[in-house]
Design a protein around this motif. Structure first.
Motif, mmCIF file in Angstrom:
data_model
loop_
_atom_site.group_PDB
_atom_site.id
_atom_site.type_symbol
_atom_site.label_atom_id
_atom_site.label_comp_id
_atom_site.label_asym_id
_atom_site.label_seq_id
_atom_site.Cartn_x
_atom_site.Cartn_y
_atom_site.Cartn_z
ATOM 1 N N ALA A 62 30.087 -21.684 17.323
ATOM 2 C CA ALA A 62 30.413 -22.974 17.934
ATOM 3 C C ALA A 62 30.720 -22.822 19.424
ATOM 4 O O ALA A 62 30.272 -23.626 20.261
ATOM 5 N N ALA A 63 31.490 -21.786 19.776
ATOM 6 C CA ALA A 63 31.827 -21.576 21.182
ATOM 7 C C ALA A 63 30.591 -21.244 22.006
ATOM 8 O O ALA A 63 30.427 -21.729 23.138
ATOM 9 N N CYS A 64 29.698 -20.426 21.440
ATOM 10 C CA CYS A 64 28.479 -20.071 22.180
ATOM 11 C C CYS A 64 27.533 -21.262 22.297
ATOM 12 O O CYS A 64 26.865 -21.430 23.322
ATOM 13 N N THR A 65 27.466 -22.078 21.248
ATOM 14 C CA THR A 65 26.616 -23.274 21.312
ATOM 15 C C THR A 65 27.160 -24.274 22.323
ATOM 16 O O THR A 65 26.401 -24.939 23.050
ATOM 17 N N ALA A 66 28.500 -24.396 22.369
ATOM 18 C CA ALA A 66 29.110 -25.344 23.308
ATOM 19 C C ALA A 66 28.864 -24.952 24.749
ATOM 20 O O ALA A 66 28.984 -25.803 25.654
ATOM 21 N N VAL A 67 28.520 -23.681 24.992
ATOM 22 C CA VAL A 67 28.208 -23.252 26.358
ATOM 23 C C VAL A 67 27.029 -24.049 26.914
ATOM 24 O O VAL A 67 26.929 -24.277 28.131
ATOM 25 N N LEU A 68 26.126 -24.512 26.027
ATOM 26 C CA LEU A 68 24.994 -25.313 26.470
ATOM 27 C C LEU A 68 25.434 -26.629 27.124
ATOM 28 O O LEU A 68 24.699 -27.199 27.930
ATOM 29 N N PHE A 69 26.620 -27.118 26.762
ATOM 30 C CA PHE A 69 27.097 -28.409 27.257
ATOM 31 C C PHE A 69 28.203 -28.252 28.305
ATOM 32 O O PHE A 69 28.938 -29.197 28.564
ATOM 33 N N ARG A 70 28.314 -27.069 28.869
ATOM 34 C CA ARG A 70 29.423 -26.810 29.787
ATOM 35 C C ARG A 70 29.320 -27.606 31.080
ATOM 36 O O ARG A 70 30.330 -27.854 31.742
ATOM 37 N N ARG A 71 28.118 -28.040 31.475
ATOM 38 C CA ARG A 71 27.968 -28.796 32.719
ATOM 39 C C ARG A 71 28.552 -30.202 32.591
ATOM 40 O O ARG A 71 29.176 -30.705 33.525
ATOM 41 N N ARG A 72 28.331 -30.846 31.438
ATOM 42 C CA ARG A 72 28.833 -32.204 31.232
ATOM 43 C C ARG A 72 30.206 -32.229 30.582
ATOM 44 O O ARG A 72 31.013 -33.108 30.860
ATOM 45 N N LEU A 73 30.475 -31.265 29.674
ATOM 46 C CA LEU A 73 31.758 -31.215 28.954
ATOM 47 C C LEU A 73 32.364 -29.829 29.122
ATOM 48 O O LEU A 73 32.357 -29.021 28.180
ATOM 49 N N PRO A 74 32.903 -29.515 30.292
ATOM 50 C CA PRO A 74 33.398 -28.138 30.513
ATOM 51 C C PRO A 74 34.606 -27.781 29.651
ATOM 52 O O PRO A 74 34.840 -26.599 29.387
ATOM 53 N N LEU A 75 35.380 -28.767 29.214
ATOM 54 C CA LEU A 75 36.545 -28.461 28.377
ATOM 55 C C LEU A 75 36.163 -28.066 26.959
ATOM 56 O O LEU A 75 36.905 -27.313 26.307
ATOM 57 N N LEU A 76 35.049 -28.563 26.441
ATOM 58 C CA LEU A 76 34.673 -28.291 25.048
ATOM 59 C C LEU A 76 34.473 -26.805 24.772
ATOM 60 O O LEU A 76 35.097 -26.259 23.844
ATOM 61 N N PRO A 77 33.632 -26.085 25.514
ATOM 62 C CA PRO A 77 33.494 -24.649 25.225
ATOM 63 C C PRO A 77 34.784 -23.873 25.491
ATOM 64 O O PRO A 77 35.053 -22.867 24.812
ATOM 65 N N PHE A 78 35.599 -24.329 26.453
ATOM 66 C CA PHE A 78 36.846 -23.618 26.724
ATOM 67 C C PHE A 78 37.812 -23.746 25.550
ATOM 68 O O PHE A 78 38.483 -22.767 25.174
ATOM 69 N N ILE A 79 37.914 -24.916 24.957
ATOM 70 C CA ILE A 79 38.811 -25.112 23.810
ATOM 71 C C ILE A 79 38.354 -24.269 22.629
ATOM 72 O O ILE A 79 39.163 -23.614 21.952
ATOM 73 N N LEU A 80 37.054 -24.253 22.345
ATOM 74 C CA LEU A 80 36.539 -23.448 21.232
ATOM 75 C C LEU A 80 36.731 -21.956 21.512
ATOM 76 O O LEU A 80 37.063 -21.188 20.593
ATOM 77 N N ALA A 81 36.526 -21.536 22.764
ATOM 78 C CA ALA A 81 36.747 -20.122 23.096
ATOM 79 C C ALA A 81 38.221 -19.752 22.963
ATOM 80 O O ALA A 81 38.558 -18.635 22.530
ATOM 81 N N THR A 82 39.123 -20.674 23.308
ATOM 82 C CA THR A 82 40.552 -20.421 23.139
ATOM 83 C C THR A 82 40.913 -20.284 21.665
ATOM 84 O O THR A 82 41.696 -19.404 21.279
ATOM 85 N N ALA A 83 40.333 -21.158 20.834
ATOM 86 C CA ALA A 83 40.579 -21.052 19.393
ATOM 87 C C ALA A 83 40.050 -19.733 18.847
ATOM 88 O O ALA A 83 40.690 -19.088 17.994
ATOM 89 N N LEU A 84 38.887 -19.307 19.324
ATOM 90 C CA LEU A 84 38.334 -18.024 18.895
ATOM 91 C C LEU A 84 39.213 -16.865 19.344
ATOM 92 O O LEU A 84 39.439 -15.900 18.584
ATOM 93 N N GLN A 85 39.750 -16.949 20.564
ATOM 94 C CA GLN A 85 40.644 -15.903 21.057
ATOM 95 C C GLN A 85 41.946 -15.870 20.256
ATOM 96 O O GLN A 85 42.529 -14.787 20.053
#
Length: 399
Positions: A62-85
């Motif tokens: 999920a975190a890696c897939t959300a990287v695709l949307f980092r330009r429009r939704l930069p908080l989304l991949p960061f939140i998933l990466a934080t949960a993974l961490q």
């Protein structure tokens, strides 16, 4: 100014989707490898942990897939990466390293530096508190060292991503600001050019009207007088005056065309006219014009030029619209701070005409000097043109 982008950066800028897919695939490669290693360690230490391993794998994807949307939704991949961490507190793994670095970078580039700093600090503190809470309850003997390790790992990821992201984001925003400023300057330049062209057209139209209208009015009056009289001597005198007026108008036109080629944009387009000469020309045309002046002569070039044009327009309107006037009076009152010009005639009535080029030009002249012009019926059978202009010893404005 920053250096222009190179070939690689231009290619990546033109193919953003391809670049996003490559970055996401790289994150998947590093994350799934680290997630599998962590899960195997957990299984060796505590037995079957397939459910927790599945959670790690799902969060990593999920975190890696959300990287695709980092330009429009930069908080989304960061939140998933934080949960993974955060899952690394229970089972140590490095699956969140790549997504956390990339998502922190995205926060600084596509969000803001403040948002990136707040999110990075909050993630580091949250994961550290979670680590000391979980390990303090389950493994108190290693809680302190494990928490310190988690803190430094998380801080290293977010600091690395933030440093690169802040640098790239600041450059991106700087370039955007420079481009926007350049665009605005171009728009303002075009607007200023249009305004200058419009002002110059108004100025030429105003001067053309002053030359043509007044001169033709005098010529028509002289020609009609010559045609109406039976005295050959008076007819020849009227025609000679008409010829003189026409030649003067032609000379003024030539002078104006010459000044249009001049390098001084504020120079008057036609020679200055004096109220005395204007009144004398109207008297030669057979109109009962009188001139009264009080005060010292007007010395400021702009005000003196405007006074002459105001008298000229007043006499032109009187000769054109009040041919049967018994009295046309011109009065100029010059004080220390203001000069007042008044032209009265007793042969015209009706509503004030503010749509003509002459009155409009007078309003423009007076407005340039900070004065006012009024025109309208006066008394029973009269018409009055009045102008009030300020004077200044340091007035350098040209008409």
């Amino acid at each position: 100014m920053p250096r222009p982008p190179g070939v690689i950066r231009r290619y990546w800028a033109r193919h953003t989707l391809f670049a996003d897919i490559l970055i996401a695939l790289a994150c998947v490669f590093f994350s799934l490898g680290a997630a599998g290693l962590g899960a195997s360690r957990a299984g060796a230490a505590t037995g079957p942990t397939w459910a927790f391993s599945l959670v790690i794998l799902v969060l990593a994807l999920a975190a890696c897939t959300a990287v695709l949307f980092r330009r429009r939704l930069p908080l989304l991949p960061f939140i998933l990466a934080t949960a993974l961490q955060a899952t690394s507190v229970a089972v140590p793994h490095g699956a969140a390293v790549a997504p956390l670095v990339v998502s922190t970078y995205a926060l600084a580039v596509y969000g803001s530096n403040r948002l990136c700093a707040l999110a990075a600090t909050a993630t580091t503190v949250l994961v550290s508190l979670l680590s000391i809470g979980v390990l303090g309850a389950t493994h108190p003997e290693i809680a302190l060292s494990a928490t310190a390790n988690t803190f430094f790992n998380t801080a290293l990821c977010v600091v690395l991503g933030a440093l690169v992201g802040v640098n790239v984001g600041n450059r991106k925003r700087y370039l955007a600001a420079v481009i926007e400023r350049s665009r605005r300057l171009l728009v303002e330049r075009d607007q200023q050019a249009e305004l200058a062209a419009a002002a110059e057209r108004e100025r030429i139209a105003r001067e053309m009207h002053d030359i043509v209208s007044h001169s033709l009015t005098v010529i028509v009056a002289l020609s009609e007088g010559a045609n109406a009289t039976n005295d050959p001597a008076r007819a020849r005198e009227a025609m000679a005056a008409a010829t003189t007026t026409a030649r003067t108008a032609l000379a003024d036109m030539r002078a104006m065309l010459g000044i249009l080629r001049s390098e001084d944009p504020a120079a008057p387009l036609v020679p200055e006219v004096t109220p005395g000469a204007l009144v004398a020309a109207a008297q030669r045309a057979g109109f009962p014009v009188t001139l009264t002046t009080t005060g010292a002569p007007v010395r400021e070039p702009a005000a003196r030029y405007a006074v002459g044009r105001i008298v000229q327009e007043g006499l032109t309107n009187a000769m054109r619209h009040a041919p049967g006037a018994h009295s046309i009076s011109v009065r100029i009152d010059a004080g220390l701070e203001r000069v007042r010009v008044q032209v009265d005639n007793d042969g015209a009535t009706g509503a004030a005409d503010t749509g003509g080029f002459g009155i409009r030009g007078l309003h423009e002249r007076a407005r340039h000097l900070g004065g006012t012009v009024e025109s309208g019926p006066h008394g029973r059978d009269g018409w009055r043109l009045r102008a009030d202009l300020p004077l200044s010893e340091h007035d350098e404005e040209k008409p």
